[in-house]
Design a protein around this motif. Structure first.
Motif, PDB file in Angstrom:
ATOM      1  N   ASN A 133      -4.367   4.109  -0.058  1.00 20.95           N
ATOM      2  CA  ASN A 133      -5.136   4.897  -1.020  1.00 20.95           C
ATOM      3  C   ASN A 133      -4.629   4.690  -2.442  1.00 20.95           C
ATOM      4  N   LEU A 134      -4.787   3.472  -2.926  1.00 23.35           N
ATOM      5  CA  LEU A 134      -4.309   3.083  -4.256  1.00 23.35           C
ATOM      6  C   LEU A 134      -5.432   3.154  -5.271  1.00 23.35           C
ATOM      7  N   MET A 135      -5.088   2.954  -6.553  1.00 25.30           N
ATOM      8  CA  MET A 135      -6.091   2.892  -7.612  1.00 25.30           C
ATOM      9  C   MET A 135      -5.901   1.604  -8.393  1.00 25.30           C
ATOM     10  N   SER A 136      -6.932   0.760  -8.368  1.00 26.49           N
ATOM     11  CA  SER A 136      -6.890  -0.474  -9.143  1.00 26.49           C
ATOM     12  C   SER A 136      -7.162  -0.169 -10.609  1.00 26.49           C
ATOM     13  N   LEU A 137      -6.324  -0.701 -11.487  1.00 30.45           N
ATOM     14  CA  LEU A 137      -6.507  -0.539 -12.926  1.00 30.45           C
ATOM     15  C   LEU A 137      -7.106  -1.785 -13.564  1.00 30.45           C
ATOM     16  N   GLY A 138      -7.297  -2.838 -12.741  1.00 32.08           N
ATOM     17  CA  GLY A 138      -7.769  -4.110 -13.266  1.00 32.08           C
ATOM     18  C   GLY A 138      -6.635  -4.903 -13.887  1.00 32.08           C
ATOM     19  N   ASN A 139      -6.912  -6.151 -14.196  1.00 33.15           N
ATOM     20  CA  ASN A 139      -5.901  -7.031 -14.803  1.00 33.15           C
ATOM     21  C   ASN A 139      -4.608  -7.074 -14.006  1.00 33.15           C
ATOM     22  N   ARG A 195       2.716 -11.115  -5.366  1.00 37.44           N
ATOM     23  CA  ARG A 195       1.550 -11.829  -5.900  1.00 37.44           C
ATOM     24  C   ARG A 195       1.465 -11.730  -7.418  1.00 37.44           C
ATOM     25  N   GLY A 196       2.444 -11.105  -8.039  1.00 38.04           N
ATOM     26  CA  GLY A 196       2.475 -11.011  -9.490  1.00 38.04           C
ATOM     27  C   GLY A 196       1.829  -9.765 -10.066  1.00 38.04           C
ATOM     28  N   PHE A 197       1.470  -8.800  -9.228  1.00 38.23           N
ATOM     29  CA  PHE A 197       0.870  -7.558  -9.715  1.00 38.23           C
ATOM     30  C   PHE A 197       1.920  -6.654 -10.359  1.00 38.23           C
ATOM     31  N   LYS A 234      -3.121  -4.844 -12.223  1.00 36.67           N
ATOM     32  CA  LYS A 234      -2.309  -3.624 -12.343  1.00 36.67           C
ATOM     33  C   LYS A 234      -2.843  -2.598 -11.349  1.00 36.67           C
ATOM     34  N   VAL A 235      -1.926  -1.879 -10.718  1.00 43.27           N
ATOM     35  CA  VAL A 235      -2.285  -0.955  -9.643  1.00 43.27           C
ATOM     36  C   VAL A 235      -1.376   0.271  -9.701  1.00 43.27           C
ATOM     37  N   ILE A 236      -1.944   1.432  -9.375  1.00 45.03           N
ATOM     38  CA  ILE A 236      -1.131   2.626  -9.120  1.00 45.03           C
ATOM     39  C   ILE A 236      -1.137   2.845  -7.612  1.00 45.03           C
TER      40      ILE A 236
END
Length: 307
Positions: A252-258, A277-279, A260-262
């Motif tokens: 249950n994550l949130m993608s921020l785009g580019n 993977r470089g996130f 980046k993830v919370i």
């Protein structure tokens, strides 16, 4: 005077009954993985631990939520969005709305405006009205409102542009509600896939959440093989989140785009996979607040994403 449904002016039903609804100019998004600029969150000011699901009932029996700790965790989550320059819009807290922190469920943002859901549990139904007031204040028109059955926003999962996976566990989102929403988006030319899930899993975003273009977090242990095959046929790489971490809201994550993830700190496998993977992953502690029944994705409704 007839209402101009092609404008971004607030209205209570913007949807063109025959499809071909014009996308909004200033709000909405094409998919759930483009750069996030604006998010709608709910306040935990009046949070109360209820038996909303099997998991929250288990926590309530064994170790009820410490509300003050949960509120501090949510404050950290808000700070994280702001750190990434996301504009945070808050639902107005109301004492009667004890689960309002889960802002994804009472409404769903789309390219055409927000649609208002129909909550299953009586103690959450007032959240729908609060969501309407929030969209009116922001000047975001309402696409439509669910009337055929129950539907909650955690079951509307935009996999990629023009393609949505709709969960149907019957206890929270039932089949009449799911099929009504599916019909709207099929009329708009979207590909719609219904996922019939066990009510134990509550919403489809417990087990399937997009991370980036063609990259999706999935718990293979509890996701129907046909859904997995459908995603893979679309070229999606799947990161398999282990079942124990999934049940702790690890998907249950949130993608921020580019890239980046919370993500919740408990989702160690997923975090390691993404960083490899470089996130850039902002790991936020949400274990206490999640005892009440939801995770980071459940607590956020994307309002606008850019290119």
């Amino acid at each position: 005077m007839a209402l101009d449904k092609h404008s971004d002016t607030f209205s209570l039903q913007r949807r063109n009954q025959n499809g071909s609804t014009a996308p909004l100019t200033n709000w909405g998004f094409r998919n759930e993985t483009d750069p996030l600029t604006d998010v709608l969150l709910g306040s935990p000011a009046h949070l109360f631990h209820r038996a909303t699901s099997s998991l929250s009932r288990k926590h309530l029996r064994e170790a009820p939520c410490n509300i003050q700790v949960a509120q501090a965790q949510h404050a950290e989550l808000v700070s994280t969005y702001k750190h990434f320059n996301v504009n945070v819009h808050m639902l107005e807290p109301e004492p009667e709305l004890t689960m309002q922190v889960y802002s994804r469920d009472s409404s769903v943002m789309t390219p055409y405006g927000a649609f208002i859901t129909a909550m299953s549990q009586w103690w959450r139904r007032g959240e729908n009205y609060a969501a309407i007031r929030a969209y009116e204040k922001l000047g975001i028109p309402i696409y439509d409102m669910v009337t055929a059955g129950t539907f909650e926003g955690g079951d509307f999962n935009v996999i990629e542009e023009g393609c949505v996976l709709i969960g149907c566990g019957d206890a929270r989102t039932n089949e009449p509600g799911a099929r009504q929403v599916a019909g709207w988006f099929e009329a708009e030319g979207w590909e719609v896939r219904l996922a019939f899930i066990d009510e134990y899993y509550v919403h489809i975003d417990l087990m399937v959440v997009p991370i980036a273009e063609k990259l999706t977090a999935v718990c293979l242990a509890c996701t129907e093989p046909g859904i997995v095959e459908w995603l893979e046929a679309k070229g999606h790489e799947i990161i398999d989140v282990p079942f124990p971490q999934t049940m702790a809201l690890g998907c249950n994550l949130m993608s921020l785009g580019n890239d980046k993830v919370i993500a919740p700190t408990s989702s160690t496998y997923l975090i390691d996979q993404l960083r490899a993977r470089g996130f850039e992953v902002a790991a936020v502690e949400t274990a206490e607040i999640s005892k009440t029944g939801g995770g980071i994705h459940c607590m956020a409704q994307a309002l606008r994403r850019g290119d």
